[in-house]
Design a protein around this motif. Sequence first.
Motif, PDB file in Angstrom:
ATOM      1  N   HIS A 129       0.855  -1.191   0.000  1.00  8.53           N
ATOM      2  CA  HIS A 129       0.000   0.000   0.000  1.00  8.53           C
ATOM      3  C   HIS A 129       0.884   1.231   0.000  1.00  8.53           C
ATOM      4  O   HIS A 129       1.993   1.199   0.524  1.00  8.53           O
ATOM      5  N   GLY A 130       0.371   2.317  -0.531  1.00 14.73           N
ATOM      6  CA  GLY A 130       1.116   3.566  -0.491  1.00 14.73           C
ATOM      7  C   GLY A 130       0.256   4.751  -0.870  1.00 14.73           C
ATOM      8  O   GLY A 130      -0.911   4.605  -1.247  1.00 14.73           O
ATOM      9  N   HIS A 131       0.854   5.910  -0.764  1.00 19.93           N
ATOM     10  CA  HIS A 131       0.190   7.160  -1.126  1.00 19.93           C
ATOM     11  C   HIS A 131       0.904   7.729  -2.354  1.00 19.93           C
ATOM     12  O   HIS A 131       2.095   8.017  -2.302  1.00 19.93           O
TER      13      HIS A 131
ATOM     14  N   TYR B  92      11.702  -2.657  -1.485  1.00 21.52           N
ATOM     15  CA  TYR B  92      10.268  -2.894  -1.652  1.00 21.52           C
ATOM     16  C   TYR B  92       9.859  -3.100  -3.104  1.00 21.52           C
ATOM     17  O   TYR B  92       8.684  -3.309  -3.395  1.00 21.52           O
TER      18      TYR B  92
ATOM     19  N   GLU C  27      -3.891  13.129  -5.891  1.00 19.08           N
ATOM     20  CA  GLU C  27      -3.502  12.416  -4.673  1.00 19.08           C
ATOM     21  C   GLU C  27      -4.311  11.139  -4.669  1.00 19.08           C
ATOM     22  O   GLU C  27      -5.502  11.147  -4.994  1.00 19.08           O
TER      23      GLU C  27
ATOM     24  N   ARG D 257       4.865   7.605  -1.551  1.00 23.46           N
ATOM     25  CA  ARG D 257       5.398   7.750  -0.203  1.00 23.46           C
ATOM     26  C   ARG D 257       4.533   6.945   0.770  1.00 23.46           C
ATOM     27  O   ARG D 257       3.458   6.475   0.420  1.00 23.46           O
ATOM     28  N   ASP D 258       5.023   6.817   1.968  1.00 23.69           N
ATOM     29  CA  ASP D 258       4.327   6.070   3.025  1.00 23.69           C
ATOM     30  C   ASP D 258       3.932   4.682   2.551  1.00 23.69           C
ATOM     31  O   ASP D 258       2.858   4.179   2.881  1.00 23.69           O
ATOM     32  N   TYR D 259       4.784   4.044   1.754  1.00 23.07           N
ATOM     33  CA  TYR D 259       4.470   2.711   1.246  1.00 23.07           C
ATOM     34  C   TYR D 259       4.973   1.656   2.213  1.00 23.07           C
ATOM     35  O   TYR D 259       5.989   1.839   2.889  1.00 23.07           O
ATOM     36  N   LYS D 260       4.182   0.598   2.304  1.00 21.68           N
ATOM     37  CA  LYS D 260       4.550  -0.498   3.185  1.00 21.68           C
ATOM     38  C   LYS D 260       3.784  -1.740   2.789  1.00 21.68           C
ATOM     39  O   LYS D 260       2.689  -1.658   2.195  1.00 21.68           O
TER      40      LYS D 260
ATOM     41  N   GLN E 147      -4.625   6.918  -2.777  1.00 24.72           N
ATOM     42  CA  GLN E 147      -4.150   5.753  -2.028  1.00 24.72           C
ATOM     43  C   GLN E 147      -4.127   4.606  -3.036  1.00 24.72           C
ATOM     44  O   GLN E 147      -5.096   4.395  -3.758  1.00 24.72           O
TER      45      GLN E 147
ATOM     46  N   ARG F 147       9.760   4.989  -6.390  1.00 28.23           N
ATOM     47  CA  ARG F 147       9.448   6.035  -5.422  1.00 28.23           C
ATOM     48  C   ARG F 147       9.198   7.379  -6.097  1.00 28.23           C
ATOM     49  O   ARG F 147       8.455   8.213  -5.598  1.00 28.23           O
TER      50      ARG F 147
END
Length: 165
Positions: A26-28, A143, A39, A159-162, A41, A147
């Motif tokens: 998942h990421g933004h 990952y 923008e 960003r904020d990907y995990k 998700q 990016r």
Amino acid sequence: MNEKLDQRMVELLMRLTERSDYSEIHGHASGDRRMKEYEAQVTGNRDTGRWRIESTDGLTEFAPENSQITYSNTAPATVYALTHQVQTEVGLLFPLRLPVWGRRRDTWEPIMVEDNGAGEHIVYLRGMFDRSMSASVVLDTKYSVARLLITPHEGHALRDYKPAS
């Protein structure tokens, strides 16, 4: 491509295709597409090929089992001829599907690869049709995501990907 670039590209592509401990990420995503900002998700599953984008424009999902892209508030659209490319927001999660590898239908081709020493590789690109155009993509090999993708007309960031928990 020269021999040194060929070897670096092979190593990079191998890193991007290695199996990881997770299948879903998942990421933004955010960016500027021809002077229109977005923008979103984003979620992508590397094992199934499923993906989804949630943004102010609504929800877009792809289900490979029935080859349908579903848009919120409209009927599903069947994708008859799947291509290797996807919307850029999704391509950030599946970087091998971005049009940056010099394939026949791609817009860009790699001309140089640089390891920045922080688990990232910067791939410098030139236009396939206009060789004076340049772009770049920053790949996080831990990952296996893109990016950052910067072209003359667009910029995209993840960003904020995990991995999914």
